[in-house]
Design a protein around this motif. Structure first.
Motif, mmCIF file in Angstrom:
data_model
loop_
_atom_site.group_PDB
_atom_site.id
_atom_site.type_symbol
_atom_site.label_atom_id
_atom_site.label_comp_id
_atom_site.label_asym_id
_atom_site.label_seq_id
_atom_site.Cartn_x
_atom_site.Cartn_y
_atom_site.Cartn_z
ATOM 1 N N SER A 4 -0.862 5.685 -13.143
ATOM 2 C CA SER A 4 0.461 5.125 -13.435
ATOM 3 C C SER A 4 0.576 3.626 -13.213
ATOM 4 C CB SER A 4 1.508 5.826 -12.563
ATOM 5 O OG SER A 4 1.419 7.223 -12.710
ATOM 6 N N ILE A 5 -0.066 3.143 -12.166
ATOM 7 C CA ILE A 5 0.078 1.739 -11.771
ATOM 8 C C ILE A 5 -1.206 1.249 -11.103
ATOM 9 C CG2 ILE A 5 2.574 1.820 -11.394
ATOM 10 C CD1 ILE A 5 1.818 1.989 -8.365
ATOM 11 N N ASP A 6 -1.232 -0.036 -10.840
ATOM 12 C CA ASP A 6 -2.329 -0.653 -10.099
ATOM 13 C C ASP A 6 -1.858 -0.813 -8.657
ATOM 14 O OD1 ASP A 6 -4.515 -2.096 -9.198
ATOM 15 O OD2 ASP A 6 -4.004 -3.928 -10.308
ATOM 16 N N ALA A 7 -2.410 -0.015 -7.750
ATOM 17 C CA ALA A 7 -1.994 -0.074 -6.345
ATOM 18 C C ALA A 7 -3.043 0.575 -5.456
ATOM 19 C CB ALA A 7 -0.659 0.639 -6.156
ATOM 20 N N LEU A 8 -3.015 0.200 -4.198
ATOM 21 C CA LEU A 8 -3.846 0.847 -3.186
ATOM 22 C C LEU A 8 -3.050 1.986 -2.560
ATOM 23 C CD1 LEU A 8 -5.251 -2.302 -1.353
ATOM 24 C CD2 LEU A 8 -6.448 -0.852 -3.002
ATOM 25 N N THR A 9 -3.747 3.035 -2.163
ATOM 26 C CA THR A 9 -3.088 4.148 -1.493
ATOM 27 C C THR A 9 -3.820 4.496 -0.204
ATOM 28 O OG1 THR A 9 -4.380 5.851 -2.634
ATOM 29 C CG2 THR A 9 -2.304 5.180 -3.675
ATOM 30 N N ILE A 10 -3.073 5.138 0.678
ATOM 31 C CA ILE A 10 -3.642 5.765 1.870
ATOM 32 C C ILE A 10 -3.171 7.207 1.845
ATOM 33 C CG2 ILE A 10 -3.631 5.883 4.398
ATOM 34 C CD1 ILE A 10 -3.142 2.845 4.418
ATOM 35 N N GLU A 11 -4.086 8.131 2.039
ATOM 36 C CA GLU A 11 -3.758 9.559 2.021
ATOM 37 C C GLU A 11 -3.629 10.085 3.451
ATOM 38 O OE1 GLU A 11 -7.104 11.025 -0.145
ATOM 39 O OE2 GLU A 11 -6.563 9.843 -1.916
ATOM 40 N N THR A 12 -2.539 10.792 3.718
ATOM 41 C CA THR A 12 -2.340 11.371 5.052
ATOM 42 C C THR A 12 -3.102 12.676 5.224
ATOM 43 O OG1 THR A 12 -0.409 12.704 4.449
ATOM 44 C CG2 THR A 12 0.000 10.416 5.167
ATOM 45 N N THR A 46 0.860 -1.178 0.000
ATOM 46 C CA THR A 46 0.000 0.000 0.000
ATOM 47 C C THR A 46 0.901 1.234 0.000
ATOM 48 O OG1 THR A 46 -1.700 -1.188 1.233
ATOM 49 C CG2 THR A 46 -1.812 1.220 1.257
ATOM 50 N N ILE A 47 0.596 2.179 -0.866
ATOM 51 C CA ILE A 47 1.425 3.368 -1.004
ATOM 52 C C ILE A 47 0.821 4.497 -0.175
ATOM 53 C CG2 ILE A 47 2.410 5.037 -2.619
ATOM 54 C CD1 ILE A 47 2.052 2.833 -4.791
ATOM 55 N N VAL A 48 1.621 5.071 0.714
ATOM 56 C CA VAL A 48 1.166 6.171 1.563
ATOM 57 C C VAL A 48 1.572 7.481 0.902
ATOM 58 C CG1 VAL A 48 1.255 7.209 3.859
ATOM 59 C CG2 VAL A 48 1.431 4.719 3.617
ATOM 60 N N VAL A 49 0.563 8.285 0.558
ATOM 61 C CA VAL A 49 0.763 9.561 -0.124
ATOM 62 C C VAL A 49 0.129 10.676 0.692
ATOM 63 C CG1 VAL A 49 0.877 8.500 -2.418
ATOM 64 C CG2 VAL A 49 -1.328 9.280 -1.537
ATOM 65 N N GLU A 50 0.319 11.915 0.241
ATOM 66 C CA GLU A 50 -0.202 13.060 0.989
ATOM 67 C C GLU A 50 -1.677 13.352 0.722
ATOM 68 O OE1 GLU A 50 2.451 16.518 1.190
ATOM 69 O OE2 GLU A 50 4.016 15.198 0.412
ATOM 70 N N GLY A 51 -2.119 13.267 -0.532
ATOM 71 C CA GLY A 51 -3.492 13.684 -0.807
ATOM 72 C C GLY A 51 -4.128 12.995 -1.987
ATOM 73 N N ARG A 52 -5.370 13.396 -2.266
ATOM 74 C CA ARG A 52 -6.160 12.732 -3.315
ATOM 75 C C ARG A 52 -5.591 12.946 -4.708
ATOM 76 N NH1 ARG A 52 -9.734 17.183 -2.076
ATOM 77 N NH2 ARG A 52 -9.883 18.474 -3.930
ATOM 78 N N ASP A 53 -4.946 14.105 -4.959
ATOM 79 C CA ASP A 53 -4.340 14.323 -6.273
ATOM 80 C C ASP A 53 -3.167 13.361 -6.488
ATOM 81 O OD1 ASP A 53 -6.171 16.318 -6.828
ATOM 82 O OD2 ASP A 53 -4.832 17.939 -6.207
ATOM 83 N N ASP A 54 -2.436 13.065 -5.397
ATOM 84 C CA ASP A 54 -1.357 12.085 -5.481
ATOM 85 C C ASP A 54 -1.925 10.698 -5.791
ATOM 86 O OD1 ASP A 54 0.466 14.098 -4.784
ATOM 87 O OD2 ASP A 54 0.261 13.655 -2.653
ATOM 88 N N THR A 55 -3.019 10.355 -5.129
ATOM 89 C CA THR A 55 -3.683 9.074 -5.390
ATOM 90 C C THR A 55 -4.094 8.982 -6.854
ATOM 91 O OG1 THR A 55 -4.445 8.675 -3.132
ATOM 92 C CG2 THR A 55 -5.753 7.689 -4.883
#
Length: 177
Positions: free
Chosen positions: A21-29, A6-15
């Motif tokens: 770009s890729i197939d992955a799950l994210t969590i936004e801080t 799971t990729i931890v990013v800052e916000g929804r635009d990053d998600t």
């Protein structure tokens, strides 16, 4: 390309940029003020899939990265170069091309519990990564080759030691500069 962590990013635009770009799950801080429920999500992801910390290559992103790594020191880290993340003076993952995002994630590294080698400020000077007029440029180029992103000399030295990068890997990349 699919990423299992799971990729931890800052916000929804990053998600959104990650999803393009890729197939992955994210969590936004949602910035620096990470809420308890978000910390719980990150902890669950760390236990199940593992996490990759992928924050913006700016001061705020580095501060968020440090907070996450304090709680999850075994997390993998991905770094995007500032030039790949900049658009009209704005710096962020959301500005990067899918290719730049994929390259950064392919080079994601986990911190080593005990690095095989330890580097010192003397090494940074010897390699021309500190104390010269072009040190910042050399760190930028080496950071691209090693997947460490841009950093000042102190932070760059910490990353070299944290990720257990071999002296041979560093010197080979420096020869290619």
């Amino acid at each position: 390309m699919k990423i299992k962590e799971t990729i931890v990013v800052e916000g929804r635009d990053d998600t959104a940029a990650i999803k393009r770009s890729i197939d992955a799950l994210t969590i936004e801080t949602h910035g620096y003020g990470i809420r308890p429920a978000t910390w719980d999500l990150i902890a669950k992801a760390d236990e199940t899939t593992g996490i990759i910390v992928f924050t913006d290559p700016d001061h705020a992103g580095e501060q968020i990265r440090k907070r996450i790594l304090e709680k999850f020191p075994g997390a993998r880290e991905a770094f995007l170069d500032r030039e790949d993340a900049e658009k009209d003076g704005d710096i962020g993952i959301e500005n990067a091309s899918p290719e730049s995002i994929r390259k950064a994630l392919e080079k994601a590294r986990a911190g080593e519990a005990a690095a095989a080698e330890s580097y010192s400020p003397d090494d940074m000077f010897r390699w021309g990564l500190a104390g010269t007029d072009d040190a910042a440029k050399r760190r930028t180029e080496l950071g691209k080759r090693l997947g460490l992103g841009f950093a000042n000399s102190k932070t760059f030295l910490q990353r070299l030691n944290r990720f257990g990068i071999s002296r041979e890997e560093i010197e080979e990349a420096l020869r290619d500069l």
